[in-house]
Design an enzyme around this catalytic site. Structure first.
Site, PDB file in Angstrom:
ATOM      1  N   THR A 242      -6.714 -15.966  12.476  1.00  0.00           N
ATOM      2  CA  THR A 242      -7.263 -14.700  12.984  1.00  0.00           C
ATOM      3  C   THR A 242      -8.446 -14.217  12.149  1.00  0.00           C
ATOM      4  O   THR A 242      -9.499 -13.869  12.677  1.00  0.00           O
ATOM      5  CB  THR A 242      -6.163 -13.616  12.992  1.00  0.00           C
TER       6      THR A 242
ATOM      7  N   TYR B 117      -4.048 -13.556   2.157  1.00  0.00           N
ATOM      8  CA  TYR B 117      -4.654 -12.479   2.955  1.00  0.00           C
ATOM      9  C   TYR B 117      -6.061 -12.181   2.461  1.00  0.00           C
ATOM     10  O   TYR B 117      -7.038 -12.263   3.222  1.00  0.00           O
ATOM     11  CB  TYR B 117      -3.815 -11.197   2.887  1.00  0.00           C
TER      12      TYR B 117
ATOM     13  N   ARG C 178      -2.504   1.510  -6.887  1.00  0.00           N
ATOM     14  CA  ARG C 178      -3.338   1.429  -5.702  1.00  0.00           C
ATOM     15  C   ARG C 178      -4.139   2.716  -5.558  1.00  0.00           C
ATOM     16  O   ARG C 178      -3.702   3.783  -6.024  1.00  0.00           O
ATOM     17  CB  ARG C 178      -2.469   1.233  -4.447  1.00  0.00           C
TER      18      ARG C 178
ATOM     19  N   ILE D 166      -5.553   1.243  11.507  1.00  0.00           N
ATOM     20  CA  ILE D 166      -6.861   1.854  11.279  1.00  0.00           C
ATOM     21  C   ILE D 166      -7.635   1.886  12.594  1.00  0.00           C
ATOM     22  O   ILE D 166      -8.246   2.896  12.957  1.00  0.00           O
ATOM     23  CB  ILE D 166      -7.647   1.092  10.186  1.00  0.00           C
TER      24      ILE D 166
ATOM     25  N   LEU E 174      -2.683  -7.536  20.641  1.00  0.00           N
ATOM     26  CA  LEU E 174      -1.314  -6.988  20.703  1.00  0.00           C
ATOM     27  C   LEU E 174      -0.316  -7.925  20.030  1.00  0.00           C
ATOM     28  O   LEU E 174       0.688  -8.333  20.623  1.00  0.00           O
ATOM     29  CB  LEU E 174      -0.908  -6.669  22.143  1.00  0.00           C
TER      30      LEU E 174
ATOM     31  N   LYS F 112      -9.821 -12.718   4.167  1.00  0.00           N
ATOM     32  CA  LYS F 112     -10.793 -11.626   4.395  1.00  0.00           C
ATOM     33  C   LYS F 112     -12.094 -11.934   3.666  1.00  0.00           C
ATOM     34  O   LYS F 112     -13.182 -11.700   4.192  1.00  0.00           O
ATOM     35  CB  LYS F 112     -10.211 -10.291   3.919  1.00  0.00           C
TER      36      LYS F 112
ATOM     37  N   THR G 155     -11.667  -5.427   2.911  1.00  0.00           N
ATOM     38  CA  THR G 155     -10.723  -4.797   1.984  1.00  0.00           C
ATOM     39  C   THR G 155     -11.153  -5.001   0.537  1.00  0.00           C
ATOM     40  O   THR G 155     -11.797  -5.978   0.204  1.00  0.00           O
ATOM     41  CB  THR G 155      -9.332  -5.429   2.168  1.00  0.00           C
ATOM     42  N   ASP G 156     -10.725  -4.077  -0.313  1.00  0.00           N
ATOM     43  CA  ASP G 156     -11.094  -4.205  -1.740  1.00  0.00           C
ATOM     44  C   ASP G 156     -10.315  -5.337  -2.402  1.00  0.00           C
ATOM     45  O   ASP G 156     -10.601  -5.720  -3.527  1.00  0.00           O
ATOM     46  CB  ASP G 156     -10.861  -2.875  -2.467  1.00  0.00           C
ATOM     47  N   GLU G 157      -9.325  -5.884  -1.662  1.00  0.00           N
ATOM     48  CA  GLU G 157      -8.547  -6.967  -2.272  1.00  0.00           C
ATOM     49  C   GLU G 157      -9.358  -8.232  -2.485  1.00  0.00           C
ATOM     50  O   GLU G 157      -8.977  -9.099  -3.259  1.00  0.00           O
ATOM     51  CB  GLU G 157      -7.329  -7.280  -1.393  1.00  0.00           C
TER      52      GLU G 157
ATOM     53  N   ALA H  26     -10.006  -6.289  13.811  1.00  0.00           N
ATOM     54  CA  ALA H  26      -8.918  -7.200  14.190  1.00  0.00           C
ATOM     55  C   ALA H  26      -8.616  -8.116  13.003  1.00  0.00           C
ATOM     56  O   ALA H  26      -9.492  -8.862  12.553  1.00  0.00           O
ATOM     57  CB  ALA H  26      -9.334  -8.036  15.393  1.00  0.00           C
ATOM     58  N   ALA H  27      -7.412  -8.028  12.468  1.00  0.00           N
ATOM     59  CA  ALA H  27      -7.072  -8.884  11.318  1.00  0.00           C
ATOM     60  C   ALA H  27      -5.574  -8.851  11.087  1.00  0.00           C
ATOM     61  O   ALA H  27      -4.910  -7.853  11.385  1.00  0.00           O
ATOM     62  CB  ALA H  27      -7.770  -8.390  10.051  1.00  0.00           C
TER      63      ALA H  27
ATOM     64  N   ASN I 230       2.733   2.686  -7.871  1.00  0.00           N
ATOM     65  CA  ASN I 230       3.637   2.623  -6.708  1.00  0.00           C
ATOM     66  C   ASN I 230       4.837   3.525  -6.921  1.00  0.00           C
ATOM     67  O   ASN I 230       5.318   4.184  -5.994  1.00  0.00           O
ATOM     68  CB  ASN I 230       4.086   1.186  -6.473  1.00  0.00           C
TER      69      ASN I 230
HETATM   70  C1  LIG Z   1       5.938  -3.200   1.142  1.00  0.00           C
HETATM   71  C2  LIG Z   1       6.135  -2.882  -0.301  1.00  0.00           C
HETATM   72  C3  LIG Z   1       5.064  -2.852  -1.180  1.00  0.00           C
HETATM   73  N1  LIG Z   1       5.271  -2.574  -2.505  1.00  0.00           N
HETATM   74  C4  LIG Z   1       4.117  -2.506  -3.410  1.00  0.00           C
HETATM   75  C5  LIG Z   1       3.171  -3.672  -3.314  1.00  0.00           C
HETATM   76  C6  LIG Z   1       1.813  -3.051  -3.585  1.00  0.00           C
HETATM   77  O1  LIG Z   1       1.578  -3.007  -5.009  1.00  0.00           O
HETATM   78  C7  LIG Z   1       1.953  -1.618  -3.094  1.00  0.00           C
HETATM   79  C8  LIG Z   1       1.327  -1.464  -1.717  1.00  0.00           C
HETATM   80  O2  LIG Z   1       1.842  -2.524  -0.924  1.00  0.00           O
HETATM   81  P1  LIG Z   1       1.237  -2.755   0.546  1.00  0.00           P
HETATM   82  O3  LIG Z   1       1.788  -4.058   1.012  1.00  0.00           O
HETATM   83  O4  LIG Z   1       1.490  -1.542   1.353  1.00  0.00           O
HETATM   84  O5  LIG Z   1      -0.316  -2.814   0.304  1.00  0.00           O
HETATM   85  P2  LIG Z   1      -1.158  -3.811  -0.668  1.00  0.00           P
HETATM   86  O6  LIG Z   1      -0.307  -4.861  -1.250  1.00  0.00           O
HETATM   87  O7  LIG Z   1      -1.855  -2.962  -1.649  1.00  0.00           O
HETATM   88  O8  LIG Z   1      -2.189  -4.436   0.319  1.00  0.00           O
HETATM   89  C9  LIG Z   1      -2.940  -3.595   1.174  1.00  0.00           C
HETATM   90  O9  LIG Z   1      -4.177  -3.354   0.502  1.00  0.00           O
HETATM   91  C10 LIG Z   1      -5.189  -2.833   1.372  1.00  0.00           C
HETATM   92  C11 LIG Z   1      -6.482  -2.624   0.613  1.00  0.00           C
HETATM   93  C12 LIG Z   1      -5.373  -3.737   2.519  1.00  0.00           C
HETATM   94  O10 LIG Z   1      -6.355  -4.416   2.703  1.00  0.00           O
HETATM   95  C13 LIG Z   1      -4.141  -3.861   3.345  1.00  0.00           C
HETATM   96  O11 LIG Z   1      -4.364  -4.760   4.422  1.00  0.00           O
HETATM   97  C14 LIG Z   1      -3.030  -4.365   2.472  1.00  0.00           C
HETATM   98  O12 LIG Z   1      -3.302  -5.739   2.194  1.00  0.00           O
HETATM   99  O13 LIG Z   1       3.356  -1.378  -2.999  1.00  0.00           O
HETATM  100  C15 LIG Z   1       6.550  -2.300  -2.997  1.00  0.00           C
HETATM  101  O14 LIG Z   1       6.732  -2.037  -4.189  1.00  0.00           O
HETATM  102  N2  LIG Z   1       7.614  -2.317  -2.143  1.00  0.00           N
HETATM  103  C16 LIG Z   1       7.456  -2.624  -0.808  1.00  0.00           C
HETATM  104  O15 LIG Z   1       8.459  -2.680  -0.072  1.00  0.00           O
END
Ligand SMILES: Cc1cn([C@H]2C[C@H](O)[C@@H](COP(=O)(O)OP(=O)(O)O[C@H]3O[C@@H](C)C(=O)[C@@H](O)[C@H]3O)O2)c(=O)[nH]c1=O
Length: 529
Positions: A100, A159, A223, A13, A35, A163, A134-136, A82-83, A258
Site C-alpha cells: 500500500t 511501517y 511522543r 486523519i 475500506l 513511508k 510521518t515523523d517516524e 491512504a496508508a 506514554n
Molecule cells: C498500542 C500501544 C502503544 N503503546 C506505546 C507505543 C508508542 O510508544 C506509543 C504510541 O503508540 P502508537 O502505536 O499509538 O503510535 P506510534 O508507535 O508512536 O506510531 C504512530 O506514530 C505516528 C507519527 C504515525 O505515523 C502513526 O501512523 C503511528 O505509526 O504508545 C503502548 O504502550 N501500549 C499500547 O497498547
C-alpha cells in the site's frame, strides 16, 4: 470551487480532513478509500448528503481507476493519506505496508503525473500533490533535540521504512518530472475517529471497559501529540500556500511519556464516568515492542514562519474532548470491530521469527479472558503442536493414532484457507469428531459451546486464540458447537482430520453438520471477551 481528491479519506486523519475541507465550503472533495480494516464509512455518515462530497471505494494501487477519477472530476489537487499506519501491524505483516505505502503511492504518482501533464497551463501551475507522511521516517531521538525538515531519514520499523520509501518516490516525481509535490511529516495524531489500535483510543476504550491497560516496556517512551484538527488545518494551509518541492514538519509541541498519557486518560475517564474506580490500577507493563522508537519530537518552526500555523488545541482540552467523544460514540467503536480486532496485542515476537499473524501469547490475557484457562468440556482435547526446525525448514506432527483418544481416529483430512476477519461456523456434528490443526499462517479466535444437555458444562462457552503464535490441535467431539475467526491481517490456514467421511462412503449419505450461522437468532454468536 476547487476539487481535491483525498485518498484514505475514510481513515482517521483522512475523515477529519474531508470534514474540515467540506466545512469551509471552498472545496469539492472526492474521497477514495479501499475500506480496509481502518477505513470506516461510519466516520463520514454526516457528510453523505453533502453536495460537495463524493465517495469512491478504490485502491490507490489501481492506477487506471485513479487516472479515470482524476479526469472524470477534473481534479485540482491530490492529498494522499491512504496508508497502512500501525507500527505493530507492520511488524506482523510488513508486506501489506510495502504494497500500500510504496507500490500504492507509486501507482498514484504515475496516474497523477499522466493527468497533470495533460492539463492546460493555468491548471497545471496551480495543481498540487500533497503527500502526508510521518515523523517516524527520521527514526528515534534521544532525550534532546527535535526533527527538522533537514533531519536525515533513519526509519526503524517496516511501517516507517515504507513511508520513507513513499516520500522518496514523491520527491523523485518532483525532481524528475517537475510534478508539483509537497510532503508533510506529522507527529502522533489523536482525536475522534482514530481506530482503537493506537495508544489513545485503545487506552480510553480499555479503561472504560475495566480491562488491563497495556503499556509497552517502561512506558517512558515519548511522543509529541498533535490534535487531528490542528493537523488538518496545517494540511489545508500547505495545500493552499505551501512551497512546491519542499517538506513541512507538523508537530503538536506537546511531548509526553506514554505513561503520562495513560494516566491523563485514566484520570479523565474516571472523572467523566464518575465510576469511583481508579482506572490507573488497571495499568499493566507488558513486553516491549520490538525496535521500539524511544522518542519523537518535531520542530514546526518552518511551517509557523512561512504559513503562520500554530497548534491551537492544548493537550488538556484535546484529551478531554477525545475521551468524551469515545465514551459517547460506543456505536462507532462497535463499527470498528467487524474486522476481528478487539483490542488484542499486535506485533511479532522477533525471537520466533514466525510469520506470526499479530499476537504474542504473553499479552493475550485481555484478548480472551479464558485464554490461559483449560477447557473443561469433556472430550475436547487441546494439544500444543511442536515445530521441528532445521536448515531445510520446519515440520509439525498434526496427530498420531497412538495418541488420539479412542473413537476419534481420523478417516479423512482437509485444509481450508480463511480470509482476514472472516469466520467459519458455528457448526455442530451429531456423530462426527473433528481434529483441527491451527498452526498458521494466521491466528484464529476459536469458539466452543457445549450443547450436550447431559454434560456438566452444558451451555458453557470457551474461546482461545490459536494459530501461528499458539500452534494447537484440538479434538472437538459431537455436540460441541465450534467456530473460528481469522483475526490476522492475511489469509489463514486450518487443517482438519474428522473421524467420519464427509457425506459418508462414496459421498452417498446426508452430511452430518448443523450450520448454526444459517439459523436466524442463533444462540451461538461470535461475540468475544
Ligand atoms: C498500542 C500501544 C502503544 N503503546 C506505546 C507505543 C508508542 O510508544 C506509543 C504510541 O503508540 P502508537 O502505536 O499509538 O503510535 P506510534 O508507535 O508512536 O506510531 C504512530 O506514530 C505516528 C507519527 C504515525 O505515523 C502513526 O501512523 C503511528 O505509526 O504508545 C503502548 O504502550 N501500549 C499500547 O497498547
Amino acid at each position: 470551487m476547487r476539487t481535491i481528491l483525498i485518498t484514505g479519506g475514510a481513515g482517521f486523519i483522512g475523515s477529519n480532513l474531508v470534514r474540515q475541507l467540506i466545512r469551509t465550503e471552498q472545496y469539492r472533495v472526492i474521497n477514495v478509500d479501499k475500506l480496509t480494516y481502518a477505513g470506516n464509512l461510519f466516520s463520514l455518515r454526516d457528510l453523505e448528503s453533502s453536495p460537495n462530497y463524493t465517495f469512491v471505494q478504490g485502491d490507490i494501487g489501481d492506477g487506471m481507476l485513479m487516472l479515470d477519477l482524476l479526469h472524470r472530476y477534473e481534479v485540482d489537487g491530490v492529498m494522499n493519506l491512504a496508508a497502512e499506519s500501525h507500527v505493530d501491524r507492520s511488524i506482523g505483516s510488513p508486506g501489506d505496508f510495502v504494497q500500500t505505502n510504496v507500490v500504492g503511492t507509486y501507482e498514484l504518482l504515475e496516474a497523477t503525473r499522466e493527468y497533470w501533464q495533460s492539463l492546460p497551463e493555468d491548471k497545471s501551475a496551480s495543481f498540487r500533490f500533497i503527500h502526508i507522511s510521518t515523523d517516524e521516517v527520521f527514526g528515534s531521538l534521544g532525550d534532546e533535540g527535535a526533527f527538522t525538515e533537514s533531519t536525515p531519514y533513519s526509519p526503524n520499523s517496516p511501517y516507517s521504512a515504507s513511508k520513507a520509501s513513499s516520500d522518496h518516490l514523491v520527491r523523485a516525481y518532483h525532481e524528475t518530472f517537475a510534478l508539483p509535490t509537497i510532503t508533510t511529516h506529522c507527529s502522533n495524531n489523536y482525536g475522534p475517529y482514530q481506530f482503537p489500535e493506537k495508544l489513545i483510543p485503545l487506552i480510553i476504550s480499555k479503561a472504560a471497559d475495566g480491562k488491563p491497560l497495556p503499556v509497552y516496556g517502561t512506558g517512558l517512551n515519548v511522543r509529541d501529540w498533535l490534535h487531528v484538527e490542528d493537523h488538518c488545518t496545517a494540511l489545508r494551509l500547505i495545500f493552499e500556500s505551501g512551497r512546491v518541492g519542499t517538506t513541512y514538519n507538523i508537530g503538536g509541541g506537546t511531548e509526553k511519556s506514554n505513561l503520562d498519557v495513560v494516566h491523563s486518560i485514566c484520570d479523565t475517564v474516571d472523572r467523566l464516568t464518575s465510576s469511583g474506580k481508579k482506572s490507573s490500577d488497571q495499568i499493566e507493563f507488558v513486553r516491549d515492542r520490538p525496535g521500539h522508537d524511544f522518542r519523537y519530537a518535531i520542530d514546526s518552526s518552518k511551517l509557523s514562519k512561512e504559513l503562520g500555523w500554530h497548534p491551537s488545541v492544548s493537550f488538556a482540552e484535546g484529551i478531554e474532548a477525545t475521551v468524551k467523544w469515545y465514551l459517547s460514540n460506543q456505536d462507532w467503536i462497535e463499527s470498528t470491530r467487524k474486522h476481528g480486532y478487539e483490542g488484542q496485542r499486535l506485533g511479532i515476537d522477533r525471537n520466533d521469527g514466525d510469520d506470526a499473524a499479530v499476537i504474542t501469547s504473553s499479552d493475550m490475557t485481555d484478548a480472551a479472558p479464558n485464554q490461559n484457562e483449560d477447557c473443561t468440556f469433556e472430550g475436547v482435547v487441546f494439544n500444543k503442536l511442536g515445530k521441528y526446525e532445521d536448515s531445510r525448514g520446519w515440520l509439525i506432527e498434526l496427530f498420531r493414532n497412538d495418541e488420539v483418544p479412542a473413537g476419534n481416529e481420523p478417516v479423512m483430512a482437509y485444509m481450508s484457507q480463511t480470509l482476514p476477519g472472516v469466520s467459519r461456523g458455528p457448526h455442530e456434528h451429531v456423530d462426527q469428531s473433528d481434529l483441527f490443526g491451527f498452526f498458521g499462517p494466521g491466528d484464529f479466535r476459536l469458539y466452543l459451546w457445549d450443547s450436550r444437555k447431559d454434560s456438566p458444562t452444558f451451555g458453557q462457552r470457551f474461546t482461545r486464540i490459536v494459530g501461528a503464535t499458539n500452534p494447537q490441535s484440538v479434538i472437538v467431539p459431537p455436540g460441541v458447537v465450534h467456530a473460528y475467526k481469522n483475526i490476522s491481517l492475511h489469509p489463514g490456514i486450518v487443517f482438519n482430520a474428522p473421524n467420519r467421511l464427509y457425506a459418508g462412503h462414496g459421498k452417498q449419505e446426508p452430511v452430518d453438520e448443523i450450520r448454526h450461522e444459517e439459523a436466524d437468532g442463533s444462540e451461538y454468536q461470535l461475540i468475544d471477551a
